[in-house]
Design an enzyme around this catalytic site. Structure first.
Site, short mmCIF file in Angstrom:
data_model
loop_
_atom_site.label_atom_id
_atom_site.label_comp_id
_atom_site.label_asym_id
_atom_site.label_seq_id
_atom_site.Cartn_x
_atom_site.Cartn_y
_atom_site.Cartn_z
N GLY A 1 -9.26 8.75 11.40
CA GLY A 1 -8.93 8.36 12.76
C GLY A 1 -8.42 9.53 13.57
O GLY A 1 -8.67 9.63 14.78
N THR A 2 -7.73 10.45 12.90
CA THR A 2 -7.22 11.63 13.60
C THR A 2 -8.35 12.55 14.05
O THR A 2 -8.31 13.11 15.15
CB THR A 2 -6.25 12.40 12.69
N MET A 18 1.21 3.74 2.23
CA MET A 18 1.99 3.96 3.45
C MET A 18 2.97 2.82 3.69
O MET A 18 4.05 3.03 4.25
CB MET A 18 1.07 4.14 4.66
N HIS A 65 -8.49 14.96 3.33
CA HIS A 65 -7.55 13.93 2.86
C HIS A 65 -7.69 13.71 1.36
O HIS A 65 -8.65 14.17 0.74
CB HIS A 65 -7.80 12.61 3.60
N ALA A 75 -1.04 1.18 12.89
CA ALA A 75 -1.24 2.50 12.31
C ALA A 75 -2.44 2.54 11.39
O ALA A 75 -2.67 3.53 10.70
CB ALA A 75 0.02 2.93 11.55
N THR A 76 -3.20 1.45 11.36
CA THR A 76 -4.41 1.38 10.55
C THR A 76 -5.56 2.07 11.28
O THR A 76 -5.64 1.99 12.50
CB THR A 76 -4.77 -0.09 10.27
N THR A 77 -6.44 2.73 10.53
CA THR A 77 -7.60 3.39 11.14
C THR A 77 -8.89 2.67 10.74
O THR A 77 -8.87 1.74 9.94
CB THR A 77 -7.68 4.87 10.71
N GLY A 117 0.82 -1.21 0.00
CA GLY A 117 0.00 0.00 0.00
C GLY A 117 0.85 1.26 0.00
O GLY A 117 2.08 1.21 0.13
N MET A 160 0.19 8.93 13.45
CA MET A 160 1.54 8.65 13.93
C MET A 160 2.44 9.87 13.95
O MET A 160 3.65 9.76 14.15
CB MET A 160 2.18 7.56 13.08
N LYS A 206 -8.56 7.91 0.14
CA LYS A 206 -8.82 7.47 1.51
C LYS A 206 -10.21 6.84 1.59
O LYS A 206 -11.19 7.45 1.15
CB LYS A 206 -8.70 8.64 2.49
#
Length: 249
Positions: free
Chosen positions: A152-153, A13, A142, A86-88, A11, A113, A146
């Site tokens: 998530g943030t 990221m 974003h 780090a997955t949302t 992916g 992160m 996405k």
């Protein structure tokens, strides 16, 4: 030297993390996992399932999808490996799995992160306590690829507001004749378009004045660096759940 299994290496990221590990002084990638990735694109073994990984490792860093979580946690628990998640987009089912696994291994989970976002969270908590009568609205932006919304943030920032404003209830966007704004609303709005890496604004809106706290990510590399830093942090931690507030305390 921390040896990392990169879950989701194919992916966007995952590739950023792989490249960051290739040039890192204290960490390196030893295996990747991604059922859609082309193994020839990497100079480490890449598997289609984490259960097939044979390499010795010190940590798993996951930038993939929530559906991969059960397999990751099962493998990590078996190998006694700490995990950076780090997955949302996790729901109650996934969070329950994380809690159960954290009794056996150290798990670092964050909706973002970035150290900068961690700082923003702290500022939002303070502002929410001081500006306790303000209307609060969160806007996140974003790129068009996405898949989850809100980010998530954004939810992390909403939780930060609620540390001081426990009465607030999330309202996701508004449409139609919704009536006047209720005092207990916490508005959360998602924008998707182009190649925006990530922008988050928390607005404290009062009569005749507005206080806005904002973070903008200019490069995805900041998330990879934060995840690596989290992995190094976990190497010193006993089993349990950790987040950016622990890392930056």
């Amino acid at each position: 030297m921390m040896r990392v299994i990169v879950n989701g290496i194919g992916g966007t990221m995952g590739k950023v993390l792989y490249n960051a590990l290739n040039s890192h002084a204290d960490a390196k990638a030893v295996a990747g996992v991604d059922k859609y990735a082309d193994p020839s694109k990497f100079d480490i073994p890449v598997y289609d399932d984490i259960s097939k990984v044979k390499e010795e490792a010190d940590c798993i860093i996951d930038f993939s999808v929530k559906e991969a979580l059960p397999g990751i946690l099962a493998y990590a628990a078996e190998k006694k490996l700490p995990c950076v998640l780090a997955t949302t987009g996790y729901g109650e089912k996934e969070l329950a799995l994380v809690k159960e696994a954290s009794e056996k291994i150290a798990i670092f989970r964050s909706g973002n992160m970035s150290v900068g976002v961690s700082t923003l969270v702290k500022l939002v908590k303070s502002a929410a306590a001081i500006l306790y009568n303000a209307d609060v609205e969160i806007v996140e932006q974003h790129h068009h690829n996405k898949v989850d919304a809100p980010s998530g943030t954004a939810l992390l920032l909403a939780d930060a507001v609620k540390t001081a404003r426990k009465d607030l209830v999330n309202v996701y966007g508004r449409e139609g004749i919704v009536g006047k704004r209720k005092p207990d609303e916490l508005g959360i709005h998602a924008v998707r378009g182009g190649s925006i890496v990530g922008k988050h604004e928390v607005m404290f809106i009062m009569n005749n004045e507005v206080v806005t706290l904002k973070h903008e990510a200019e490069n995805k590399g900041i998330f990879a660096e934060g995840a690596i830093r989290a992995g190094l942090f976990l190497l010193t931690c006993p089993p349990g759940q950790y987040d950016m507030q622990d890392l930056t305390a």
